[in-house]
Scaffold this motif. Structure first.
Motif, mmCIF file in Angstrom:
data_model
loop_
_atom_site.group_PDB
_atom_site.id
_atom_site.type_symbol
_atom_site.label_atom_id
_atom_site.label_comp_id
_atom_site.label_asym_id
_atom_site.label_seq_id
_atom_site.Cartn_x
_atom_site.Cartn_y
_atom_site.Cartn_z
ATOM 1 N N ASP A 3 -6.233 -18.118 2.062
ATOM 2 C CA ASP A 3 -5.807 -19.508 1.897
ATOM 3 C C ASP A 3 -6.222 -20.313 3.130
ATOM 4 O O ASP A 3 -6.536 -19.736 4.181
ATOM 5 C CB ASP A 3 -4.286 -19.547 1.707
ATOM 6 N N ASP A 53 -4.731 -24.071 3.972
ATOM 7 C CA ASP A 53 -3.606 -24.842 4.517
ATOM 8 C C ASP A 53 -2.376 -23.943 4.683
ATOM 9 O O ASP A 53 -1.947 -23.283 3.735
ATOM 10 C CB ASP A 53 -3.289 -26.029 3.603
ATOM 11 N N GLY A 54 -1.844 -23.917 5.883
ATOM 12 C CA GLY A 54 -0.706 -23.053 6.186
ATOM 13 C C GLY A 54 -1.109 -21.663 6.620
ATOM 14 O O GLY A 54 -0.253 -20.871 7.035
ATOM 15 N N LYS A 62 -1.653 -21.965 -8.401
ATOM 16 C CA LYS A 62 -2.737 -21.211 -7.775
ATOM 17 C C LYS A 62 -2.706 -19.740 -8.214
ATOM 18 O O LYS A 62 -3.737 -19.156 -8.543
ATOM 19 C CB LYS A 62 -2.612 -21.308 -6.255
ATOM 20 N N GLU A 115 -1.405 -15.673 2.401
ATOM 21 C CA GLU A 115 -0.946 -16.871 1.680
ATOM 22 C C GLU A 115 0.403 -17.335 2.214
ATOM 23 O O GLU A 115 1.238 -16.518 2.578
ATOM 24 C CB GLU A 115 -0.834 -16.504 0.184
ATOM 25 N N ASP A 116 0.614 -18.651 2.215
ATOM 26 C CA ASP A 116 1.890 -19.177 2.694
ATOM 27 C C ASP A 116 2.797 -19.705 1.589
ATOM 28 O O ASP A 116 3.966 -20.003 1.852
ATOM 29 C CB ASP A 116 1.664 -20.297 3.727
ATOM 30 N N GLU A 117 2.297 -19.835 0.365
ATOM 31 C CA GLU A 117 3.161 -20.374 -0.694
ATOM 32 C C GLU A 117 4.169 -19.299 -1.113
ATOM 33 O O GLU A 117 3.784 -18.189 -1.476
ATOM 34 C CB GLU A 117 2.336 -20.795 -1.916
HETATM 35 MG MG LIG Z 1 -1.352 -22.799 1.708
#
Ligand SMILES: [Mg+2]
Length: 165
Positions: free
Chosen positions: A9, A11-12, A99, A116-118
């Motif tokens: 990923d 962002d984050g 996603k 991953e950050d989600e």
């Molecule tokens: Mg992210």
């Protein structure tokens, strides 16, 4: 065995919310929209080293899709990578859930580790019985990817290839 994938990923993960030592500020303007980024040139070597050692392929798994090859990869030291085709976010789903549906459909039964950050990705993947072995390495979006996350991925990949080797 299929080549394991390292899903990445942006962002984050590569681009955290908070600036730590080693990060540089950048701007990116895919589609004419200007984004401010914090990127760390140590990330590329860390990840390409992991992939080379483990015989894995790094693949973008981000809403940046192939724009990550233009705006992110060169700044962190990553080569051109394939990307999971993720359509624009459908607000009926959370960012992570939308996603994850598309990642699951694209990877099929190939083994993968996902940085991953989600937070709701694991729940969506758990409902998909067609997946092969996988590991989600959760990343805190405030601080982004660290060596500890990459070490977790490495340990899992070692066990995976050891099991089949
Ligand atoms: Mg992210």
């Amino acid at each position: 065995m299929d080549t394991p994938l390292v899903l990445l990923d942006v962002d984050g993960v590569l681009n955290p919310l908070q600036r730590s030592p080693g990060y540089q500020r950048y701007r990116a303007s895919p589609n004419g929209v200007v984004y401010r980024l914090l990127l760390n040139p140590a990330h590329g070597p860390l990840l390409t080293g992991l992939a080379a050692d483990m015989g894995a392929e790094i693949v973008w798994a981000t809403y940046w899709t192939d724009a990550a090859n233009d705006w992110i990869g060169p700044r962190v030291g990553l080569p051109q990578l394939r990307h999971v085709p993720i359509p624009p976010h459908d607000p009926e789903f959370s960012l992570g859930a939308w996603k994850a549906r598309h990642v699951a459909a694209w990877v099929g039964a190939r083994p993968f580790v996902w940085l991953e950050d989600e937070p709701d990705v694991p729940e969506v993947l758990a409902e998909d019985s067609g997946l092969g072995p996988y590991l989600i390495v959760p990343v805190d979006p405030l601080h982004g990817l660290t060596e500890t996350h990459v070490a977790q991925a490495r340990t899992w990949l070692e066990q995976l290839t050891g099991d089949h080797g």
